[in-house]
Design an enzyme around this catalytic site. Sequence first.
Site, PDB file in Angstrom:
ATOM      1  N   CYS A 124       0.832  -1.207   0.000  1.00  0.00           N
ATOM      2  CA  CYS A 124       0.000   0.000   0.000  1.00  0.00           C
ATOM      3  C   CYS A 124       0.863   1.251   0.000  1.00  0.00           C
ATOM      4  O   CYS A 124       1.340   1.706   1.055  1.00  0.00           O
ATOM      5  CB  CYS A 124      -0.915   0.022   1.224  1.00  0.00           C
ATOM      6  N   ARG A 242       9.682  -3.759 -10.249  1.00  0.00           N
ATOM      7  CA  ARG A 242       9.742  -3.391 -11.675  1.00  0.00           C
ATOM      8  C   ARG A 242      10.296  -4.537 -12.507  1.00  0.00           C
ATOM      9  O   ARG A 242       9.828  -4.772 -13.628  1.00  0.00           O
ATOM     10  CB  ARG A 242      10.576  -2.116 -11.825  1.00  0.00           C
ATOM     11  N   ARG A 267      -4.812 -20.787 -40.336  1.00  0.00           N
ATOM     12  CA  ARG A 267      -5.692 -19.871 -41.065  1.00  0.00           C
ATOM     13  C   ARG A 267      -5.180 -19.663 -42.501  1.00  0.00           C
ATOM     14  O   ARG A 267      -3.984 -19.424 -42.709  1.00  0.00           O
ATOM     15  CB  ARG A 267      -5.743 -18.524 -40.336  1.00  0.00           C
ATOM     16  N   GLY A 339      -6.914 -10.912 -36.631  1.00  0.00           N
ATOM     17  CA  GLY A 339      -8.101 -10.312 -37.255  1.00  0.00           C
ATOM     18  C   GLY A 339      -9.249 -10.235 -36.265  1.00  0.00           C
ATOM     19  O   GLY A 339      -9.048 -10.025 -35.069  1.00  0.00           O
ATOM     20  N   GLU A 363       3.824   0.063 -10.640  1.00  0.00           N
ATOM     21  CA  GLU A 363       5.228  -0.021 -10.205  1.00  0.00           C
ATOM     22  C   GLU A 363       6.037   1.175 -10.700  1.00  0.00           C
ATOM     23  O   GLU A 363       7.249   1.077 -10.937  1.00  0.00           O
ATOM     24  CB  GLU A 363       5.883  -1.340 -10.687  1.00  0.00           C
TER      25      GLU A 363
END
Length: 380
Positions: A124, A242, A267, A339, A363
């Site tokens: 926090c 980080r 595809r 797509g 962060e």
Amino acid sequence: MSLFALPEDQVAIRDMARDFAAEKLAPHALRWDEEKHFPVDVMREAAALGMGGIYIREDVGGSALTRLDAALIFEALATGCPTVSAYISIHNMSAWMIDRWGTEEQRGRWLPGLCTMDLLASYCLTEPGSGSDAAALRTTARLDGDHYVLNGSKQFISGAGAADLYVVMLRTGGEGPKGISTLVVPGDAPGLSFGPNERKMGWNAQPTRQVVFDECRVPVANRLGDEGIGFRIAMAGLDGGRLNIGACSLGGAQAALDKTLGYMRERKAFGQRLDAFQALQFRLADMATELEAARMMLYAAAAAYDRGDADTTQRCAMAKRFATDVGFEVANEALQLHGGYGYLAEYGIEKIVRDLRVHQILEGTNEIMRVIIARALVGR
């Protein structure tokens, strides 16, 4: 890491986390996102493999691994679900602060449960009125005998409401960073409450709430270190945080790239597979190249952290900025290459895009990363 190759033990750690992600996270990630389910039981399974206290000392149940080991783990976990990996990283960061600055009594009281994730932790720092300007925080801790009395609130807190412990940065003194201290606040402390679970773009498999302190009483014995060093604790934690969130971006982006390669093999358009078009091949090549560059930068920064190099903060900022930007861009490009199907939830790509977007903010925003890097370069 020697000569740019991982030794066998680190490969084993990475593969263990990758297998866990494939078996325990990936099959459920879409459902957890849709249902906003916080999979505590599954995270405890990860903790049983040593991932609840990755760089916590062994005497309290930790794994005592390095920051590079941690980066490998969080990257691997994020291939299954960036959201769950990111929460485990926050939990580890919070536990590390107790391990690093806590007394032996504090370490023995909290860390065994944190390492098993029987206890969950939240960090926090951010407030409604102070994010990037963290030293301007306003939440106060007033000394009253052998207790502090807390008033104020924290914003965007991952795990809030579900966590058992909150590592909180508070103002015990005057203005600026030297007036900030750190307290470990139990989840059942009198005067502690929580806002509603925020409705977010991503990261739906972990709760995000405001943490509110209203005459909240916490024993002085719960302070980490001396009064006035809380900002230093917070910033030291963020160097590692980080690295962790950059690693989560790498894992999520790699999953998106892998899904795209599979899709483009299947595809067809204009009579041939999508991966036969050179223009699309070049886009895949750029995605893979950028991702590998980010990976090497992040691993090098983690190794610098482990060595204690003087430029660690700068390198962690560079790695976070680059890895989170690249991670989002690769995931977004993966959606484009799918797509219309990339826009559908069932393919899993749009979830990765949503999850990775916030990594460029938390962060320390990527704008603040540039501030840190620029200050190091010009000596200001």
